[in-house]
Design a protein around this motif. Structure first.
Motif, PDB file in Angstrom:
ATOM      1  N   ALA A  40       0.919  -1.170   0.082  1.00  0.00           N
ATOM      2  CA  ALA A  40      -0.021   0.090   0.043  1.00  0.00           C
ATOM      3  C   ALA A  40       0.723   1.174   0.034  1.00  0.00           C
ATOM      4  N   GLY A  44      -2.621   5.349   1.308  1.00  0.00           N
ATOM      5  CA  GLY A  44      -3.723   4.238   1.590  1.00  0.00           C
ATOM      6  C   GLY A  44      -3.710   3.391   2.723  1.00  0.00           C
ATOM      7  N   PRO A  45      -4.766   2.484   2.956  1.00  0.00           N
ATOM      8  CA  PRO A  45      -4.780   1.721   4.239  1.00  0.00           C
ATOM      9  C   PRO A  45      -3.387   1.132   4.227  1.00  0.00           C
ATOM     10  N   LEU A  48      -3.345  -3.883   2.982  1.00  0.00           N
ATOM     11  CA  LEU A  48      -4.339  -4.297   2.055  1.00  0.00           C
ATOM     12  C   LEU A  48      -4.609  -5.568   2.164  1.00  0.00           C
ATOM     13  N   VAL A 146      -6.205  -3.267  -5.684  1.00  0.00           N
ATOM     14  CA  VAL A 146      -5.500  -2.341  -4.646  1.00  0.00           C
ATOM     15  C   VAL A 146      -6.516  -1.172  -4.568  1.00  0.00           C
ATOM     16  N   ASN A 147      -7.130  -0.558  -5.680  1.00  0.00           N
ATOM     17  CA  ASN A 147      -8.140   0.437  -5.674  1.00  0.00           C
ATOM     18  C   ASN A 147      -9.434   0.229  -4.759  1.00  0.00           C
ATOM     19  N   LYS A 150      -8.675  -0.069  -1.105  1.00  0.00           N
ATOM     20  CA  LYS A 150      -8.626   1.246  -0.549  1.00  0.00           C
ATOM     21  C   LYS A 150      -9.836   1.825  -0.490  1.00  0.00           C
ATOM     22  N   ASP A 151     -10.874   1.658  -1.223  1.00  0.00           N
ATOM     23  CA  ASP A 151     -12.259   2.348  -1.145  1.00  0.00           C
ATOM     24  C   ASP A 151     -13.222   1.648  -0.052  1.00  0.00           C
TER      25      ASP A 151
END
Length: 155
Positions: A40, A44-45, A48, A146-147, A150-151
Motif C-alpha cells: 500500500a 492508502g490503508p 491491504l 488495490v483501488n 482502498k475504497d
C-alpha cells in the motif's frame, strides 16, 4: 423408498459438504501465503492484504448462518486469493485456484477464461510441465484490487 425431495435434500447436503471442504483447502492455501510487505502506498490503508483476508473471513462467516449455495462468486474468490499471494508466491496453478473458488472445476475454468479475457489475470504455461498453467493477477487486475481495497470499509 426415497422421494425426489429426499434425494434433493441429500444432494444439497453433499454439495454443502464439498463446498465446505473447498473452503478449508482455500483457507490453507491462503494462510500459507507470505504477507505482502509494502503493497500500500503511504496515502492508502496500511495493510491491504489484511483487509483482503478480512473480507474473505467475513464472506466465509456467512456460511454459519445461511446455506452456502446462496453466495457463489467464484471469480471474486479467485481474485481475492490471487491478490493475497501477489507479492509473495505471485502465482497459483489452476488446481489451487479452482480450490479457492468454492465452485465446480468446470465453472471455475469458465471464470478463469473470462477473467483472462477481461485482462484481470495472466495465464502462463509451465515450461517444464506443459500441462500445468500458472495464474496470476495482471497489472490491471492488481491495480483494480488495490483501488477496491482502498475504497472498501470493513467493520
Amino acid at each position: 423408498m426415497e422421494t425426489v425431495e429426499d434425494l434433493i435434500r441429500d444432494f444439497s447436503a453433499k454439495l454443502g459438504s464439498i463446498a465446505g471442504e473447498f473452503g478449508v483447502r482455500a483457507d490453507q492455501i491462503i494462510s500459507s501465503s507470505r504477507p505482502a510487505p509494502g503493497i500500500a502506498p503511504s496515502d492508502g490503508p496500511p495493510d491491504l492484504v489484511a483487509r483482503a483476508r478480512g473480507i474473505i473471513a467475513s464472506r466465509k462467516a456467512r456460511r454459519k448462518y445461511f446455506p452456502s449455495d446462496l453466495f457463489h462468486e467464484p471469480a471474486w474468490e479467485m481474485l481475492m486469493a490471487l491478490f493475497i499471494i501477489y507479492e509473495g508466491e505471485h502465482t497459483m496453478n489452476v488446481k489451487q485456484l479452482v480450490s479457492c473458488s468454492d465452485a465446480p472445476a468446470t465453472t471455475s475454468q469458465r471464470w478463469i477464461d473470462h477473467l483472462h479475457k477481461s485482462g484481470l489475470i495472466d495465464r502462463v504455461t509451465d515450461t517444464i510441465d506443459r500441462r500445468r498453467i500458472d495464474i496470476s493477477l495482471s497489472e490491471r487486475g492488481h491495480a483494480a484490487m488495490v483501488n477496491y481495497l482502498k475504497d472498501v470499509t470493513i467493520g
